[in-house]
Design an enzyme around this catalytic site. Structure first.
Site, PDB file in Angstrom:
ATOM      1  N   LYS A   1      23.508  44.236  47.731  1.00 23.27           N
ATOM      2  CA  LYS A   1      24.030  44.256  46.525  1.00 23.27           C
ATOM      3  C   LYS A   1      23.379  43.021  45.648  1.00 23.27           C
ATOM      4  O   LYS A   1      23.476  41.878  46.089  1.00 23.27           O
ATOM      5  CB  LYS A   1      25.506  44.205  46.315  1.00 23.27           C
ATOM      6  CG  LYS A   1      26.218  45.313  46.462  1.00 23.27           C
ATOM      7  CD  LYS A   1      27.642  45.108  46.686  1.00 23.27           C
ATOM      8  CE  LYS A   1      28.339  44.518  45.373  1.00 23.27           C
ATOM      9  NZ  LYS A   1      29.911  43.769  45.712  1.00 23.27           N
TER      10      LYS A   1
ATOM     11  N   LYS B   1      31.171  38.454  50.300  1.00 20.53           N
ATOM     12  CA  LYS B   1      30.442  37.619  48.927  1.00 20.53           C
ATOM     13  C   LYS B   1      31.386  36.154  49.254  1.00 20.53           C
ATOM     14  O   LYS B   1      32.199  35.882  50.200  1.00 20.53           O
ATOM     15  CB  LYS B   1      30.957  38.223  47.910  1.00 20.53           C
ATOM     16  CG  LYS B   1      32.594  38.602  47.424  1.00 20.53           C
ATOM     17  CD  LYS B   1      32.626  39.027  46.213  1.00 20.53           C
ATOM     18  CE  LYS B   1      31.612  40.351  45.830  1.00 20.53           C
ATOM     19  NZ  LYS B   1      32.212  40.763  44.681  1.00 20.53           N
TER      20      LYS B   1
HETATM   21  O1  LIG Z   1      32.785  44.182  44.369  1.00 21.97           O
HETATM   22  C1  LIG Z   1      33.969  43.783  44.153  1.00 21.97           C
HETATM   23  C2  LIG Z   1      34.530  42.759  43.564  1.00 21.97           C
HETATM   24  O2  LIG Z   1      34.731  41.711  44.353  1.00 21.97           O
HETATM   25  C3  LIG Z   1      35.679  43.204  42.830  1.00 21.97           C
HETATM   26  O3  LIG Z   1      36.615  41.780  42.772  1.00 21.97           O
HETATM   27  P1  LIG Z   1      37.782  41.923  41.644  1.00 21.97           P
HETATM   28  O4  LIG Z   1      38.493  43.345  41.845  1.00 21.97           O
HETATM   29  O5  LIG Z   1      38.646  40.824  42.054  1.00 21.97           O
HETATM   30  O6  LIG Z   1      37.250  42.054  40.262  1.00 21.97           O
END
Ligand SMILES: O=C[C@H](O)COP(=O)(O)O
Length: 251
Positions: A87, A29
């Site tokens: 996703k 991402k």
């Molecule tokens: O898909 C998972 C996310 O990137 C979660 O990130 P985070 O744990 O920093 O909220």
């Protein structure tokens, strides 16, 4: 429970590769473009090449608008680039019907290219802050569109967490609804190790994390560290063992 870790680029993906035995899915991402911000196709490709072949690569298509055509093309870009989990963050969808329109288009675009790729419909635990579709509508959106998994993450990364917005009993209902239609249930949103007992107890299939495996617990300034991934995994495994043994999942 499977562990999905979200590096922000190739360098962090290489750190994930060092901890490959402790994780199940590497999730590409671009956090500076949003909670489910989409990265460039060439970054997805490079990360696919950088992580062991037996580890699936997931890619987020973005915090998407209600534009099924646009989103379907973006999803095709992600699967062509080597991701096998696609996703979609239903950020701009205000009704379940809009979510279904978007996800149907994504499922078709992805599965025509790779029938084995998995499509994940993601809503937001803090949907009330951004005006998008209710979290408990997401499993039905996934089922009616033919997506493989329903997910929740948080839209606003301000330190509030999954359970601040959707308490464990409501997350349990989310998981139950997803399973009732044969979908996987994935949960994320500043999840920490001390959430793992509840997440295990309610039958979560995939837990997604970034901040919890970054130094200082800081998803922005910190970097993913292999030893933190290993520690997180050890805690997951402890809860899984306790659940299998029928023990109460202690914190
Ligand atoms: O898909 C998972 C996310 O990137 C979660 O990130 P985070 O744990 O920093 O909220």
């Amino acid at each position: 429970m499977l562990l999905l870790i979200s590096p922000d680029g190739v360098e962090e993906a290489l750190d994930c590769a060092k901890a490959a035995q402790h994780l199940d899915i590497v999730d590409v991402k671009k956090p500076d473009e949003g909670s489910l911000g989409a990265n460039f196709p060439w970054i997805i490709r490079e990360i696919r090449e950088a992580v062991p072949a037996d580890k699936p690569v997931s890619a987020t298509v973005g915090d998407v608008p209600y534009k099924p055509g646009t989103v379907a093309q973006a999803a095709l870009g992600a699967v062509v680039s080597g991701a096998t989990y696609i996703k979609v963050g239903l950020y701009g969808c205000t009704t379940p019907d809009q979510g279904i329109d978007v996800m149907r288009a994504v499922v078709r675009a992805v599965k025509e290219h790779n029938p084995d790729a998995l499509v994940v419909a993601s809503g937001y635990a803090d949907a009330h802050r951004i005006g998008c579709v209710n979290p408990l509508a997401v499993p039905d959106i996934a089922a009616r569109s033919g997506a493989d998994a329903a997910m929740l993450d948080t839209a606003v990364k301000d330190g509030t967490r999954l359970f601040d917005h959707v308490p464990p009993d409501v997350c349990a209902e989310f998981v139950r609804l997803a399973h009732a239609s044969g979908r996987l249930a994935a949960l994320a949103g500043s999840v920490r190790q001390d959430d793992l007992g509840e997440l295990t107890r309610i039958g979560t299939d995939i837990v997604g994390v970034r901040g919890a495996v970054c130094e200082g617990g800081d998803r922005n300034a910190g970097r993913i560290r292999p030893h933190l991934v290993a520690a997180f995994r050890a805690e997951m495994d402890r809860h899984d063992r306790e659940r299998t043994a029928g023990l109460p999942t202690a914190r």
